[in-house]
Scaffold this motif. Sequence first.
Motif, short mmCIF file in Angstrom:
data_model
loop_
_atom_site.label_atom_id
_atom_site.label_comp_id
_atom_site.label_asym_id
_atom_site.label_seq_id
_atom_site.Cartn_x
_atom_site.Cartn_y
_atom_site.Cartn_z
N ASN A 96 0.83 -1.21 0.00
CA ASN A 96 0.00 0.00 0.00
C ASN A 96 0.87 1.27 0.00
OD1 ASN A 96 0.87 0.07 2.66
ND2 ASN A 96 -1.07 -0.66 3.51
N PHE A 148 13.26 5.69 5.67
CA PHE A 148 13.42 5.54 4.22
C PHE A 148 13.05 4.12 3.79
CE2 PHE A 148 15.90 5.76 0.15
CZ PHE A 148 15.13 6.78 -0.39
N ALA A 170 18.15 8.02 9.07
CA ALA A 170 17.91 6.64 9.51
C ALA A 170 18.91 6.32 10.61
CB ALA A 170 18.09 5.68 8.34
N HIS A 203 7.55 8.64 8.12
CA HIS A 203 7.24 7.31 7.56
C HIS A 203 7.96 6.20 8.32
CE1 HIS A 203 5.27 9.40 4.34
NE2 HIS A 203 6.34 10.16 4.20
N THR A 231 1.62 10.51 8.14
CA THR A 231 0.70 9.46 7.67
C THR A 231 1.14 8.10 8.21
OG1 THR A 231 2.08 9.10 5.71
CG2 THR A 231 0.24 10.65 5.45
N ALA A 287 -4.12 4.08 3.00
CA ALA A 287 -4.02 2.82 2.24
C ALA A 287 -5.29 2.52 1.47
CB ALA A 287 -3.75 1.68 3.22
N1 LIG Z 1 -1.74 5.87 6.76
C1 LIG Z 1 -1.84 4.63 6.35
O1 LIG Z 1 -2.90 4.19 5.90
C2 LIG Z 1 -0.67 3.72 6.41
C3 LIG Z 1 0.31 3.90 7.36
N2 LIG Z 1 1.39 3.08 7.39
C4 LIG Z 1 2.40 3.31 8.43
O2 LIG Z 1 3.62 3.71 7.82
C5 LIG Z 1 4.69 3.00 8.44
C6 LIG Z 1 5.84 2.87 7.46
O3 LIG Z 1 5.43 2.05 6.39
P1 LIG Z 1 6.48 1.47 5.33
O4 LIG Z 1 7.28 2.56 4.76
O5 LIG Z 1 5.71 0.59 4.45
O6 LIG Z 1 7.39 0.59 6.31
P2 LIG Z 1 8.90 0.12 6.10
O7 LIG Z 1 9.12 -0.92 7.13
O8 LIG Z 1 9.14 -0.21 4.67
O9 LIG Z 1 9.76 1.42 6.44
C7 LIG Z 1 9.90 1.96 7.70
C8 LIG Z 1 11.34 2.42 7.82
O10 LIG Z 1 11.48 3.24 8.95
C9 LIG Z 1 12.77 2.98 9.52
N3 LIG Z 1 12.77 3.49 10.88
C10 LIG Z 1 12.19 2.97 11.99
N4 LIG Z 1 12.37 3.80 13.03
C11 LIG Z 1 13.08 4.86 12.59
C12 LIG Z 1 13.58 6.03 13.21
N5 LIG Z 1 13.37 6.28 14.49
N6 LIG Z 1 14.28 6.91 12.44
C13 LIG Z 1 14.50 6.68 11.12
N7 LIG Z 1 14.05 5.56 10.48
C14 LIG Z 1 13.35 4.68 11.22
C15 LIG Z 1 12.92 1.48 9.37
O11 LIG Z 1 14.27 1.09 9.45
C16 LIG Z 1 12.34 1.28 7.97
O12 LIG Z 1 13.33 1.40 7.00
C17 LIG Z 1 4.05 1.65 8.83
O13 LIG Z 1 4.77 1.04 9.87
C18 LIG Z 1 2.67 2.05 9.24
O14 LIG Z 1 2.63 2.37 10.61
C19 LIG Z 1 1.58 2.08 6.48
C20 LIG Z 1 0.64 1.88 5.51
C21 LIG Z 1 -0.59 2.63 5.44
#
Ligand SMILES: NC(=O)C1=CN([C@@H]2O[C@H](COP(=O)(O)OP(=O)(O)OC[C@H]3O[C@@H](n4cnc5c(N)ncnc54)[C@H](O)[C@@H]3O)[C@@H](O)[C@H]2O)C=CC1
Length: 401
Positions: A96, A148, A170, A203, A231, A287
């Motif tokens: 998503n 990222f 990161a 993110h 988001t 999403a």
């Molecule tokens: N608004 C919505 O409908 C949606 C919200 N989300 C949220 O977005 C979040 C991120 O999604 P994706 O990008 O798909 O996940 P992802 O797992 O691909 O990316 C998250 C990244 O953040 C990094 N990270 C974690 N803590 C950090 C910090 N303190 N500083 C810097 N980097 C950090 C991780 O190493 C990872 O690379 C999800 O966990 C979810 O909570 C996801 C999908 C839909």
Amino acid sequence: MLVLIADKFPASGREVLGRLGEVVYRPELSAEQLPAALAETKADILVVRSTVVSETALAASPPLSLVVRAGAGTNTIDTAAASRRGIFVANCPGKNAIAVAELTMGLILALDRRIVDATLELRHGTWNKSKYGKARGLKGQTLGLVGFGMIAREVAVRARAFGLKLLTCAHHPIAPELLEAHGVVQVADLGALLDASDIVSVHVPYSKANHHLIGADQIARMRPGATLIHTSRGGVVDDKALAEAVRSGRLRAGLDVFEGEPAGGQADFKNIAGDVGDIYATPHIGASTEQAESAISDEVVRIIESFVARGIVHHAVNLNERVARYSLVVRHLDRVGVLAGILMALREERVNVQGMSNTIFAGGEAACATITFEQAPSDECLQRLRDHEAILAVELRAART
Ligand SMILES: NC(=O)C1=CN([C@@H]2O[C@H](COP(=O)(O)OP(=O)(O)OC[C@H]3O[C@@H](n4cnc5c(N)ncnc54)[C@H](O)[C@@H]3O)[C@@H](O)[C@H]2O)C=CC1
Ligand SMILES: O=C(O)CCC(=O)C(=O)O
């Protein structure tokens, strides 16, 4: 096999799952109602979106062996409790991400042009070109991406087309090729990103460590007149501190997620966008595009099909990531009792098996078993296995440290 789907899920996906077993579709279930529904259906597999899955829910259906998060974030599932009970938790990474990136760009553009306020005034019959005919424009501004991962990268692709300069931060160095491919510069840390960004977009997943990652201090550090887009997940940003900063005129914000937001589709919800004009907000719909829901549905089906047919769980998020110190590779004739014999020999050595897989070769005569563990079996044990009439070869490998 019974699959309980406890959130909105496309009919096409339900139909495919229906060919694998029984599907019970209960999108209206709340977190509080989920344990009773699991107990009643004795579900083997649970599919959820934002519905909270507590330890009580996980304990309610004894056959429950897999929980699939039809989305990315798994913070709403008690993964520690699932691990204690040997229940797999899987998600659908990246499926998503484009939808969330599109909403992110939508919020950035809407705030710059004040599209919501202008629309509301026009709806009330007011032509206010003097007020809304002023915007900064995006080209040349700096967008700081906190995290990222999959979503941030999709935001980068789109933001670049608008001429924004891109930064990210990161915990670890990001591969230079990945940064270069997206036109993004990694800065030293979150503070440096906040100092340098006109727009900050968050993110990262929610976790204890990321609770109020963007708290009062970080909000105070943002450039005057900057925009915060959030988001990711309620709790990553301190909503109260953000509302104060926006109310004071220092910042603008675009939000899709909130602290204490309702889990379901409709509810009363007193929130910070209610009385702060410079907050634009949507009810966690990042999403919710047909494209994303269809991609997620396909992935959920793929995960469940693989689990049912081969016992393999794609994208499991609660596995022990530690690499075992030793692996034993045993090529053997595919006969009843050979695997049991290998395991018995290891048991006599008091070796605790961590992982095991067995692959059968074409023709069905031979197979290869790989067994992993922390402690090496003795040479005598290995020799006993080599002497077994149905064992073709035995090799012990030590992991590189
Ligand atoms: N608004 C919505 O409908 C949606 C919200 N989300 C949220 O977005 C979040 C991120 O999604 P994706 O990008 O798909 O996940 P992802 O797992 O691909 O990316 C998250 C990244 O953040 C990094 N990270 C974690 N803590 C950090 C910090 N303190 N500083 C810097 N980097 C950090 C991780 O190493 C990872 O690379 C999800 O966990 C979810 O909570 C996801 C999908 C839909
Ligand atoms: O399923 C939804 O609507 C929310 C998606 C989400 O927040 C996620 O995938 O982490």
